[in-house]
Write a protein that holds these residues in place. Structure first.
Motif, mmCIF file in Angstrom:
data_model
loop_
_atom_site.group_PDB
_atom_site.id
_atom_site.type_symbol
_atom_site.label_atom_id
_atom_site.label_comp_id
_atom_site.label_asym_id
_atom_site.label_seq_id
_atom_site.Cartn_x
_atom_site.Cartn_y
_atom_site.Cartn_z
ATOM 1 N N ASN A 39 27.716 37.038 29.374
ATOM 2 C CA ASN A 39 28.857 37.204 30.055
ATOM 3 C C ASN A 39 29.209 36.280 31.187
ATOM 4 O O ASN A 39 28.145 35.448 31.311
ATOM 5 C CB ASN A 39 29.084 38.387 30.524
ATOM 6 C CG ASN A 39 28.836 39.802 29.782
ATOM 7 O OD1 ASN A 39 29.253 39.826 28.533
ATOM 8 N ND2 ASN A 39 28.488 40.929 30.323
ATOM 9 N N VAL A 40 30.313 35.694 31.422
ATOM 10 C CA VAL A 40 30.655 34.886 32.485
ATOM 11 C C VAL A 40 31.430 35.510 33.557
ATOM 12 O O VAL A 40 32.543 36.214 33.294
ATOM 13 C CB VAL A 40 31.341 33.758 31.908
ATOM 14 C CG1 VAL A 40 31.638 32.640 33.156
ATOM 15 C CG2 VAL A 40 30.748 33.042 30.645
ATOM 16 N N LEU A 41 31.277 35.563 34.786
ATOM 17 C CA LEU A 41 31.443 36.393 36.052
ATOM 18 C C LEU A 41 31.975 35.471 36.716
ATOM 19 O O LEU A 41 31.556 34.325 37.133
ATOM 20 C CB LEU A 41 30.553 37.336 36.415
ATOM 21 C CG LEU A 41 29.835 38.327 35.500
ATOM 22 C CD1 LEU A 41 29.048 39.252 36.147
ATOM 23 C CD2 LEU A 41 30.858 39.003 34.670
ATOM 24 N N ALA A 42 32.965 35.757 37.598
ATOM 25 C CA ALA A 42 33.545 35.021 38.804
ATOM 26 C C ALA A 42 34.251 35.993 39.723
ATOM 27 O O ALA A 42 34.669 37.003 39.152
ATOM 28 C CB ALA A 42 34.326 34.064 38.614
ATOM 29 N N ARG A 43 34.107 35.687 40.874
ATOM 30 C CA ARG A 43 34.680 36.668 41.886
ATOM 31 C C ARG A 43 35.499 35.944 42.917
ATOM 32 O O ARG A 43 35.147 35.019 43.549
ATOM 33 C CB ARG A 43 33.605 37.513 42.556
ATOM 34 C CG ARG A 43 33.984 38.668 43.376
ATOM 35 C CD ARG A 43 32.769 39.536 43.916
ATOM 36 N NE ARG A 43 33.118 40.689 44.634
ATOM 37 C CZ ARG A 43 32.618 41.896 44.175
ATOM 38 N NH1 ARG A 43 32.016 41.976 43.163
ATOM 39 N NH2 ARG A 43 33.081 43.091 44.613
ATOM 40 N N LEU A 44 36.601 36.441 43.374
ATOM 41 C CA LEU A 44 37.321 35.818 44.423
ATOM 42 C C LEU A 44 37.222 37.056 45.435
ATOM 43 O O LEU A 44 37.650 38.236 45.427
ATOM 44 C CB LEU A 44 38.770 35.907 44.194
ATOM 45 C CG LEU A 44 39.264 34.894 43.100
ATOM 46 C CD1 LEU A 44 40.537 35.033 42.886
ATOM 47 C CD2 LEU A 44 38.816 33.596 43.549
ATOM 48 N N THR A 92 38.702 46.811 45.150
ATOM 49 C CA THR A 92 38.283 45.805 44.372
ATOM 50 C C THR A 92 38.685 45.674 42.931
ATOM 51 O O THR A 92 38.624 47.004 42.329
ATOM 52 C CB THR A 92 36.892 45.512 44.282
ATOM 53 O OG1 THR A 92 36.440 45.145 45.494
ATOM 54 C CG2 THR A 92 36.292 44.534 42.913
ATOM 55 N N LEU A 93 39.505 44.893 42.209
ATOM 56 C CA LEU A 93 39.835 44.972 40.901
ATOM 57 C C LEU A 93 39.088 44.127 39.933
ATOM 58 O O LEU A 93 38.884 43.030 40.063
ATOM 59 C CB LEU A 93 41.223 44.436 40.805
ATOM 60 C CG LEU A 93 42.128 44.375 39.617
ATOM 61 C CD1 LEU A 93 42.300 45.776 38.910
ATOM 62 C CD2 LEU A 93 43.484 43.944 39.917
ATOM 63 N N LEU A 94 38.860 44.880 38.767
ATOM 64 C CA LEU A 94 38.124 43.810 37.517
ATOM 65 C C LEU A 94 39.327 43.318 36.536
ATOM 66 O O LEU A 94 40.097 44.154 36.147
ATOM 67 C CB LEU A 94 37.285 44.715 36.945
ATOM 68 C CG LEU A 94 36.583 44.223 35.659
ATOM 69 C CD1 LEU A 94 35.716 43.135 35.889
ATOM 70 C CD2 LEU A 94 35.786 45.263 35.010
ATOM 71 N N VAL A 104 43.877 36.056 31.764
ATOM 72 C CA VAL A 104 43.338 36.391 32.794
ATOM 73 C C VAL A 104 42.550 35.124 33.523
ATOM 74 O O VAL A 104 42.445 35.213 34.825
ATOM 75 C CB VAL A 104 42.241 37.428 32.510
ATOM 76 C CG1 VAL A 104 43.000 38.735 32.108
ATOM 77 C CG2 VAL A 104 41.250 36.949 31.572
ATOM 78 N N MET A 105 42.147 34.378 32.820
ATOM 79 C CA MET A 105 41.767 33.171 33.130
ATOM 80 C C MET A 105 42.689 32.209 34.252
ATOM 81 O O MET A 105 42.490 32.050 35.553
ATOM 82 C CB MET A 105 41.093 32.131 32.383
ATOM 83 C CG MET A 105 39.719 32.843 31.815
ATOM 84 S SD MET A 105 39.424 31.930 30.018
ATOM 85 C CE MET A 105 38.969 30.045 30.830
ATOM 86 N N VAL A 106 43.881 31.925 33.752
ATOM 87 C CA VAL A 106 44.729 31.304 34.375
ATOM 88 C C VAL A 106 45.430 32.142 35.787
ATOM 89 O O VAL A 106 45.810 31.679 36.756
ATOM 90 C CB VAL A 106 46.006 30.969 33.641
ATOM 91 C CG1 VAL A 106 45.503 29.699 32.567
ATOM 92 C CG2 VAL A 106 46.765 31.806 32.795
ATOM 93 N N LEU A 134 36.656 38.615 37.695
ATOM 94 C CA LEU A 134 36.818 38.139 36.377
ATOM 95 C C LEU A 134 35.707 38.205 35.465
ATOM 96 O O LEU A 134 34.361 37.972 36.103
ATOM 97 C CB LEU A 134 37.171 36.573 36.285
ATOM 98 C CG LEU A 134 37.490 35.911 34.719
ATOM 99 C CD1 LEU A 134 38.485 36.698 34.012
ATOM 100 C CD2 LEU A 134 37.556 34.423 34.785
ATOM 101 N N SER A 135 35.592 39.006 34.247
ATOM 102 C CA SER A 135 34.583 39.157 33.476
ATOM 103 C C SER A 135 35.050 38.745 32.111
ATOM 104 O O SER A 135 35.898 39.395 31.638
ATOM 105 C CB SER A 135 33.987 40.615 33.539
ATOM 106 O OG SER A 135 34.972 41.558 32.916
#
Length: 410
Positions: free
Chosen positions: A70-75, A84-86, A129-131, A149-150
């Motif tokens: 998986n690829v994850l990122a967090r703001l 917190t929103l996924l 979701v990426m943009v 983001l997942s």
């Protein structure tokens, strides 16, 4: 906290850049269990924008011997008490369909449609979701809560291993809600629903794995044996006529025999048969109830074969697609309603998903209020699959503003 400034995030969602990103991803083949190249692409795209991605390894050695990432990122927001929103989207597609009359990964754009395997399910939602995530990161308004983001692997495979591993590894423990950008109306229970739409729940699913044991005999004297294939057909028919549950939002459950295998020898009464039956369920229909109903239906049959009712083997007993419903008055729903009105100028329609996916894991197993909002198209899982490009951009804008409204801003 203040109301989100619409222009802060929406102005950064460029339609041409969004569709260019989608086209690049469609041109990367990523059937389930073969997502490595796309995982690297998503990671590099996020990394090049200083969004600090990380790989989250997914391993399943027991049945599939699968290894992926998986690829994850967090703001990170400024208020530890804010939600917190996924934002969840899968990178894989079904196996490439042979009936395409062009390259199944062409990414061709014509008349507002982008073609390719997975264009609608769900690389359109992944691009959105990426943009949206990038726009939130670049916004002049500070987030109060966190946005995660997942981009996950293996949603289309047999077990949904990517999102399953997120839950198993505890990532979802501190999340408060989830948006999944699967295609919506085309896969909704309601046939007359159109985008913009919010799907607020989904039926669950069990897969019966049934073994039927008869008695072999010479095929010229079938009365001396017990034909397991014939009896398996009777079991399939009985299960097809089960009384299924009903729910005011999710509709009715359903039963569909998928596979019957047995016999192969010439002039031999089949002594064994295997039957697989799909069972979609609504709230209140548990594994115990589903098993008991099948056992009672078989017991009522006048057959001589032994019938053993089980469920499909899975890497862990916890891997189940349970049904769920997110309340219409939940903060995430009202945030997305407001965002839809702002972006599209209309109120969204509400609907409910007909089948199952990662949203079941999040809405049921992880107990997260989960909403599906995504771009629509046609021919999902088939040749000629396409997504409407304008809906990809609209989804990105709705997700960005909806996320800002939900997590709040300082």
């Amino acid at each position: 906290m203040t109301e989100p400034a619409e222009s802060a995030e929406l102005a950064r969602i460029d339609p041409d850049e969004t569709i260019s990103l989608l086209q690049e991803m469609v041109q990367i083949p990523s059937p389930y269990f073969e997502e490595h190249e796309l995982s690297e692409f998503v990671y590099d795209w996020l990394d090049s924008r200083d969004l600090d991605p990380e790989y989250h390894h997914v391993s399943e050695p027991k049945i599939t011997e699968y290894e992926g990432d998986n690829v994850l990122a967090r703001l990170e927001g400024s208020d530890p008490d804010a939600p917190t929103l996924l934002l969840n989207a899968h990178m894989d597609t079904v196996l490439l369909v042979e009936d395409w009359e062009e390259d199944p990964c062409s990414g061709r754009i014509e008349d507002g449609k982008l073609y390719g395997q997975g264009a609608c399910d769900m690389k359109g939602g992944l691009a959105a979701v990426m943009v949206a995530f990038e726009a939130l990161a670049e916004s002049d308004v500070d987030l109060a809560g966190d946005v995660v983001l997942s981009a996950v692997v293996d949603e289309e495979g047999p077990y949904g291993l990517g999102t399953d591993r997120l839950i198993r590894d505890g990532y979802t423990d501190d999340y408060d809600a989830a948006i999944v950008t699967e295609p919506g109306p085309i896969l909704a229970q309601e046939e007359d629903i159109d985008n913009p739409a919010l799907l607020l729940g989904a039926r669950g699913r069990f897969l019966y794995d049934i073994e039927v044991k008869g008695h072999a005999a010479h095929g010229s004297q079938p009365h001396k044996g017990t034909n397991a294939v014939v009896d398996a057909g009777k079991v399939a028919d009985a299960l097809s006529n089960l009384d299924v549950g009903s729910h005011p939002k999710l509709g009715d459950g359903s039963v569909c025999p998928l596979l019957l295998e047995g016999g192969s020898q010439t002039l031999s009464v089949p002594e064994r048969a295997q039957l697989m039956v799909d069972r979609h369920v609504v709230l209140g229909e548990t594994e115990e109830i589903v098993r008991e109903q099948a056992e009672e239906a078989v017991a009522a049959l006048d057959i001589e074969s032994e019938v053993e009712i089980g469920f499909r083997e899975s890497p862990d007993p916890g891997i189940k697609y349970g049904p769920y419903v997110t309340p219409e008055d939940h903060d995430l729903v009202t945030s997305l309603v407001g965002a839809t009105e702002s972006v599209a100028g209309v109120e969204p329609e509400f609907g409910y998903f007909a089948s199952v996916g990662d949203f079941n894991y999040l809405g049921d197993r992880a107990d997260l209020p989960t909403v599906i909002v995504g771009p629509d198209g046609e021919n999902i899982h088939g040749a000629g699959e396409f997504v409407y490009t304008d809906e990809v951009v609209e989804t990105a804008r709705i997700v960005a503003e909806g996320a800002m409204r939900f997590v709040g801003s300082e």
